[in-house]
Design a protein around this motif. Structure first.
Motif, PDB file in Angstrom:
ATOM      1  N   ASP A  23       0.883  -1.096  -0.047  1.00  0.00           N
ATOM      2  CA  ASP A  23       0.017   0.083   0.185  1.00  0.00           C
ATOM      3  C   ASP A  23       0.852   1.265   0.144  1.00  0.00           C
ATOM      4  N   LEU A  24       0.435   2.486  -0.817  1.00  0.00           N
ATOM      5  CA  LEU A  24       1.198   3.539  -0.903  1.00  0.00           C
ATOM      6  C   LEU A  24       0.533   4.553  -0.012  1.00  0.00           C
ATOM      7  N   ILE A  25       1.331   5.226   0.635  1.00  0.00           N
ATOM      8  CA  ILE A  25       0.843   6.443   1.408  1.00  0.00           C
ATOM      9  C   ILE A  25       1.682   7.576   0.553  1.00  0.00           C
ATOM     10  N   ILE A  26       0.856   8.687   0.318  1.00  0.00           N
ATOM     11  CA  ILE A  26       1.459   9.554  -0.659  1.00  0.00           C
ATOM     12  C   ILE A  26       1.433  11.035  -0.133  1.00  0.00           C
TER      13      ILE A  26
ATOM     14  N   ALA B  12      -2.471   5.999  -7.931  1.00  0.00           N
ATOM     15  CA  ALA B  12      -1.771   4.594  -7.410  1.00  0.00           C
ATOM     16  C   ALA B  12      -1.825   4.316  -5.676  1.00  0.00           C
ATOM     17  N   SER B  13      -2.064   5.575  -4.987  1.00  0.00           N
ATOM     18  CA  SER B  13      -1.843   5.491  -3.595  1.00  0.00           C
ATOM     19  C   SER B  13      -3.314   5.066  -3.043  1.00  0.00           C
ATOM     20  N   ARG B  14      -3.079   4.562  -1.748  1.00  0.00           N
ATOM     21  CA  ARG B  14      -4.094   3.841  -0.803  1.00  0.00           C
ATOM     22  C   ARG B  14      -4.590   5.245  -0.104  1.00  0.00           C
TER      23      ARG B  14
ATOM     24  N   GLY C 110      -8.946   5.741  -2.774  1.00  0.00           N
ATOM     25  CA  GLY C 110      -8.051   5.767  -1.353  1.00  0.00           C
ATOM     26  C   GLY C 110      -8.879   6.458  -0.457  1.00  0.00           C
ATOM     27  N   VAL C 111      -7.939   6.860   0.785  1.00  0.00           N
ATOM     28  CA  VAL C 111      -8.576   7.500   1.894  1.00  0.00           C
ATOM     29  C   VAL C 111      -7.758   8.914   1.969  1.00  0.00           C
ATOM     30  N   LEU C 112      -8.184  10.153   2.188  1.00  0.00           N
ATOM     31  CA  LEU C 112      -7.730  11.208   2.441  1.00  0.00           C
ATOM     32  C   LEU C 112      -7.394  11.353   4.004  1.00  0.00           C
ATOM     33  N   VAL C 113      -6.238  11.715   4.384  1.00  0.00           N
ATOM     34  CA  VAL C 113      -6.066  11.941   5.754  1.00  0.00           C
ATOM     35  C   VAL C 113      -5.776  13.552   5.878  1.00  0.00           C
TER      36      VAL C 113
END
Ligand code: F6P
Length: 467
Positions: free
Chosen positions: A265-268, A360-362, A390-393
């Protein structure tokens, strides 16, 4: 915002900002240049500002015509650059407007340089103006610009939009010349802000410190002038970003990224390398994630893209060193021979490539300690695959948090809150991800870039029509 009618833009739009895109007609980093570029492409007009180069004093503006749009730029001397840009704009106003009064380095020569450059810019632009032009000035570099134009006999309405936060009264009072600066700001006829909180700070200052009368409906009587002050949240061109993301999703660079991730999983995160972006807290929160959730080890990668900016300002050199040390520490502590937990890149990518990376990010990690809007948050949302978003933090201190309420909103001062939100995002079921994403997309479409430009220009046009 003022009520209808919505006149069609018959007047020429003249935009003034410190920063223009590095390459005319090409996208660039920095929310302002990206947004203004798109707005001016839609309407046509003149874009005036600093060329981005150091040159001789007194040279005439350099003009490039691209049909509908003309770019008029002036160089700064080395002294101007040091005092106006590196000095007063970025060592005084920037930290203060981002609630970091402890970082303010006030020097009188820098203030003199700031005022001098505003005078010089105004003198260079004034001969190009015609009385019917709509003049729209952007950002904290140019607060006294309208006063300088007025002193040259320019009488038409002038608008100002602040891309950064605006501080509360007590913080602004830290500025030794706060009164003069705010009196100068009263020479604008329409003043726009990103959020209600920013508008509130401005209104409070005018009422409390300058004895302004709040007439209601966004109108203030200050320094003998009628000023309108409103909120215009800046947006993005949703379809363009979504199309870019779709196209770039299968591009060579995105494929290379995905191959290198090997199903992790990619966090960007993508931010200018700025202390206001909260990157150290973000790194520490990620370190905690892999420390307290061992199942993430070897399965999650944080890629932080942070193009260097304002590199000659000491506070920026320092944050750069701090982040290099923190990244080295995290990788030294957790990396395996086949897994690097944190990829830290001091590079710029074009918007299209970024859109592919976002898709491409989660998780999109946008956790500034203070930010006017943060268009990366919006671009990240618009780049997602509708079938598997994906999910935005998102930090509660980004202007975007007022709109993107379905993100996982965190207070970045609490590192663990960021950690928990990342874990929550990594484990969130598809249905919930889709619901949150769908709601945010509706907001993005409602408050898009066209709405921002049209609402502002309509209100400025209405003031002009009423004069
Ligand atoms: O939005 C704030 C801002 O200062 C813009 O004015 C600018 O385009 C962007 O950040 C990038 O900063 P700089 O022009 O100093 O590189």
């Amino acid at each position: 915002m003022l009520p209808k009618p919505r006149p069609v833009l018959a007047r020429r739009l003249v935009v003034v900002s410190n920063r223009l895109p590095a390459e005319r007609g090409k996208s660039s980093t920095g929310g302002l240049a990206v947004a203004v570029q798109a707005a001016l492409e839609q309407s046509g007009g003149i874009w005036f500002g600093w060329s981005g180069h150091i040159g001789e004093a007194g040279a005439p503006p350099h003009i490039v015509d691209t049909g509908r749009l003309s770019y008029a730029t002036v160089d700064l001397t080395r002294q101007d650059y040091e005092e106006y840009y590196n000095g007063f704009a970025n060592r005084v106003l920037w930290p203060l407007f981002h609630f970091r009064s402890g970082l303010v380095e006030f020097r009188r020569p820098d203030l003199a340089g700031y005022l001098r450059v505003n005078r010089h810019f105004a003198a260079s632009l004034a001969p190009m103006l015609t009385p019917g032009d709509l003049v729209w000035v952007h950002d904290y570099h140019l607060i006294p610009f309208a006063r300088e134009l007025r002193s040259l006999g320019i009488e038409q309405p002038i608008g100002f939009f602040l891309h950064t936060p605006f501080p509360p009264v007590e913080l602004l009072r830290v500025l030794p010349n706060h009164r003069d600066l705010m009196e100068a700001m009263c020479q604008y006829d329409l003043v726009g802000f990103q959020t209600e909180g920013d508008l509130q700070g401005y209104r409070d200052y005018l009422v409390r410190e300058l004895g302004a009368k709040d007439l209601g409906g966004g109108r203030l009587l200050a320094m003998g002038r009628l000023i309108r002050a409103e909120v215009y949240p800046i947006g993005i061109d949703v379809d363009v970003v979504a199309e870019n993301a779709l196209a770039a999703g299968s591009s060579r660079l995105t494929r290379r990224l995905l191959e290198s991730l090997r199903d992790r999983d990619l966090i960007i995160g993508v931010d200018r390398l700025d202390y206001s972006k909260g990157l150290l807290a973000r790194f520490e929160a990620f370190e905690k994630l892999i420390e307290i959730y061992p199942e993430t080890r070897g399965h999650v990668t944080l890629m932080q893209i942070a193009p260097p900016t304002r590199s000659e300002v000491p506070e920026y050199l320092e944050i750069r060193r701090t982040l290099e040390a923190a990244a080295g520490h995290i990788n030294g502590r957790f990396a395996e021979f086949d897994w690097t937990p944190l990829r830290y890149l001091n590079k710029t990518f074009n918007q299209r490539t970024l859109a592919g990376f976002f898709r491409a990010s989660r998780i999109g990690l946008v956790t500034p300690l203070r930010d006017g809007m943060n268009l990366v948050a919006k671009e990240w949302v618009a780049s997602q695959d509708p079938n598997d978003p994906g999910v935005l933090v998102l930090s509660c201190f980004a202007g975007a948090a007022a709109e993107l309420t379905e993100a996982l909103i965190v207070n970045p001062v609490d590192r663990l809150a960021i950690t928990e939100a990342m874990q929550h995002g990594l484990t969130m079921p598809l249905v919930e991800r889709q619901e949150r994403w769908g709601a945010m997309m509706k907001t993005l479409r409602r408050n898009d870039l066209t709405a921002w430009r049209e609402n502002y220009v309509r209100d400025l046009g209405a003031i002009s029509a009423g004069k």
